[in-house]
Design a protein around this motif. Structure first.
Motif, mmCIF file in Angstrom:
data_model
loop_
_atom_site.group_PDB
_atom_site.id
_atom_site.type_symbol
_atom_site.label_atom_id
_atom_site.label_comp_id
_atom_site.label_asym_id
_atom_site.label_seq_id
_atom_site.Cartn_x
_atom_site.Cartn_y
_atom_site.Cartn_z
ATOM 1 N N ALA A 112 1.778 -3.692 8.031
ATOM 2 C CA ALA A 112 3.097 -3.276 8.512
ATOM 3 C C ALA A 112 4.181 -3.332 7.442
ATOM 4 O O ALA A 112 5.023 -2.424 7.393
ATOM 5 C CB ALA A 112 3.497 -4.106 9.733
ATOM 6 N N PRO A 113 4.209 -4.355 6.556
ATOM 7 C CA PRO A 113 5.264 -4.346 5.541
ATOM 8 C C PRO A 113 5.212 -3.114 4.627
ATOM 9 O O PRO A 113 6.254 -2.611 4.199
ATOM 10 C CB PRO A 113 5.013 -5.631 4.746
ATOM 11 C CG PRO A 113 4.296 -6.537 5.704
ATOM 12 C CD PRO A 113 3.443 -5.614 6.537
ATOM 13 N N VAL A 114 4.025 -2.606 4.362
ATOM 14 C CA VAL A 114 3.871 -1.406 3.529
ATOM 15 C C VAL A 114 4.439 -0.194 4.273
ATOM 16 O O VAL A 114 5.165 0.619 3.697
ATOM 17 C CB VAL A 114 2.389 -1.180 3.152
ATOM 18 C CG1 VAL A 114 2.190 0.159 2.458
ATOM 19 C CG2 VAL A 114 1.875 -2.330 2.294
ATOM 20 N N VAL A 115 4.123 -0.099 5.554
ATOM 21 C CA VAL A 115 4.614 1.016 6.368
ATOM 22 C C VAL A 115 6.135 0.957 6.487
ATOM 23 O O VAL A 115 6.819 1.967 6.306
ATOM 24 C CB VAL A 115 3.956 1.006 7.761
ATOM 25 C CG1 VAL A 115 4.585 2.049 8.673
ATOM 26 C CG2 VAL A 115 2.456 1.236 7.641
ATOM 27 N N ALA A 116 6.665 -0.223 6.769
ATOM 28 C CA ALA A 116 8.122 -0.377 6.929
ATOM 29 C C ALA A 116 8.856 0.065 5.672
ATOM 30 O O ALA A 116 9.852 0.797 5.735
ATOM 31 C CB ALA A 116 8.456 -1.828 7.266
ATOM 32 N N ARG A 117 8.359 -0.375 4.534
ATOM 33 C CA ARG A 117 9.008 -0.035 3.266
ATOM 34 C C ARG A 117 8.909 1.471 2.975
ATOM 35 O O ARG A 117 9.900 2.100 2.576
ATOM 36 C CB ARG A 117 8.369 -0.836 2.139
ATOM 37 C CG ARG A 117 9.054 -0.654 0.820
ATOM 38 C CD ARG A 117 8.572 -1.689 -0.194
ATOM 39 N NE ARG A 117 8.869 -1.216 -1.516
ATOM 40 C CZ ARG A 117 7.997 -1.113 -2.487
ATOM 41 N NH1 ARG A 117 6.747 -1.491 -2.313
ATOM 42 N NH2 ARG A 117 8.349 -0.648 -3.664
ATOM 43 N N ALA A 118 7.725 2.044 3.188
ATOM 44 C CA ALA A 118 7.550 3.480 2.938
ATOM 45 C C ALA A 118 8.462 4.306 3.843
ATOM 46 O O ALA A 118 9.122 5.248 3.375
ATOM 47 C CB ALA A 118 6.090 3.883 3.147
ATOM 48 N N LEU A 119 8.501 3.972 5.119
ATOM 49 C CA LEU A 119 9.360 4.721 6.040
ATOM 50 C C LEU A 119 10.822 4.625 5.639
ATOM 51 O O LEU A 119 11.538 5.621 5.631
ATOM 52 C CB LEU A 119 9.178 4.212 7.472
ATOM 53 C CG LEU A 119 7.850 4.532 8.147
ATOM 54 C CD1 LEU A 119 7.777 3.849 9.506
ATOM 55 C CD2 LEU A 119 7.635 6.036 8.276
ATOM 56 N N SER A 120 11.265 3.429 5.305
ATOM 57 C CA SER A 120 12.666 3.222 4.939
ATOM 58 C C SER A 120 13.033 3.969 3.659
ATOM 59 O O SER A 120 14.013 4.722 3.625
ATOM 60 C CB SER A 120 12.937 1.728 4.770
ATOM 61 O OG SER A 120 14.265 1.521 4.368
ATOM 62 N N GLU A 121 12.240 3.777 2.613
ATOM 63 C CA GLU A 121 12.558 4.411 1.329
ATOM 64 C C GLU A 121 12.469 5.932 1.408
ATOM 65 O O GLU A 121 13.330 6.633 0.859
ATOM 66 C CB GLU A 121 11.630 3.872 0.239
ATOM 67 C CG GLU A 121 11.917 2.422 -0.116
ATOM 68 C CD GLU A 121 11.001 1.873 -1.193
ATOM 69 O OE1 GLU A 121 10.316 2.674 -1.881
ATOM 70 O OE2 GLU A 121 10.973 0.641 -1.357
ATOM 71 N N CYS A 122 11.467 6.433 2.081
ATOM 72 C CA CYS A 122 11.306 7.889 2.137
ATOM 73 C C CYS A 122 12.322 8.532 3.074
ATOM 74 O O CYS A 122 12.784 9.650 2.819
ATOM 75 C CB CYS A 122 9.875 8.237 2.518
ATOM 76 S SG CYS A 122 8.706 7.765 1.221
ATOM 77 N N HIS A 123 12.715 7.831 4.128
ATOM 78 C CA HIS A 123 13.755 8.382 4.994
ATOM 79 C C HIS A 123 15.092 8.436 4.252
ATOM 80 O O HIS A 123 15.830 9.428 4.362
ATOM 81 C CB HIS A 123 13.886 7.561 6.280
ATOM 82 C CG HIS A 123 14.838 8.164 7.250
ATOM 83 N ND1 HIS A 123 14.561 9.329 7.934
ATOM 84 C CD2 HIS A 123 16.075 7.780 7.647
ATOM 85 C CE1 HIS A 123 15.583 9.641 8.705
ATOM 86 N NE2 HIS A 123 16.515 8.714 8.549
ATOM 87 N N GLN A 124 15.382 7.400 3.469
ATOM 88 C CA GLN A 124 16.615 7.410 2.688
ATOM 89 C C GLN A 124 16.599 8.544 1.655
ATOM 90 O O GLN A 124 17.618 9.209 1.443
ATOM 91 C CB GLN A 124 16.848 6.057 2.009
ATOM 92 C CG GLN A 124 17.195 4.941 2.982
ATOM 93 C CD GLN A 124 18.379 5.278 3.870
ATOM 94 O OE1 GLN A 124 19.430 5.709 3.411
ATOM 95 N NE2 GLN A 124 18.198 5.115 5.179
#
Length: 179
Positions: A112-124
């Motif tokens: 989950a930490p990998v997914v959370a970071r990817a979603l956040s960075e790529c959405h930004q």
């Protein structure tokens, strides 16, 4: 597969059946590997499957996201809330059934930490780029976990970034440290 199945006057969507098939596929894979896995009760918001070992030493939660080969980006629907789900004992299993009912499913097991970071960075990064008509994009709650974010120019998430997680069932078998 037909889009709707009729059962005693009730309709079940194809998406619901696909989701259930993904959960059962993941359950099968976990049980085959000697883990104790059970579907979480209906309505549990961030967990589809609870996993432990035969003596209860390890416990983790799994959220299953399932897709057929629909759409052009090869991704899975997510929401803003997934950016904040970063527990080290939560994993996502991203199941792709492909476009043929005879094809073998493919699964990425991602912490989950990998997914959370990817979603956040790529959405930004998506928000920072202009829309099709040059306009500022509007923020929203929808996210997509993609196998490649090359179009956003985020180097860490280019094609192949999910490769280390392909069929990485062993991540769920690792001992958990004291919490």
């Amino acid at each position: 597969m037909s889009p709707i199945v009729y059962n005693e006057g009730m309709m079940v969507s194809a998406a619901t059946l696909t989701g259930a098939a993904g959960e059962h596929h993941v359950m099968s894979q976990l049980l085959r590997r000697g883990l104790i896995a059970a579907l979480a009760p209906a309505g549990v918001p961030n967990c589809d499957i609870v996993v432990t070992d035969d003596i209860g030493d390890r416990l983790c939660a799994v959220q299953v996201k399932t897709r057929n080969n629909l759409g052009s980006d090869g991704g899975w629907h997510m929401r803003k809330k997934h950016e904040g789900l970063d527990s080290p004992s939560l994993f996502y299993c991203f199941v792709d059934f492909g476009d043929d009912e005879e094809a073998a499913p493919v699964t990425w097991v991602v912490p989950a930490p990998v997914v959370a970071r990817a979603l956040s960075e790529c959405h930004q990064a998506w928000l920072a780029q202009p829309g099709k008509k040059g306009q500022q994009r509007n923020d929203n709650d929808m996210r997509r976990l993609l196998p490649a974010y090359d179009h956003l120019g985020v180097d860490e998430y280019r094609a192949g970034w999910l490769s280390p997680y392909l069929e990485a069932w062993g991540a769920l078998q690792q001992p958990r440290g004291p919490g």
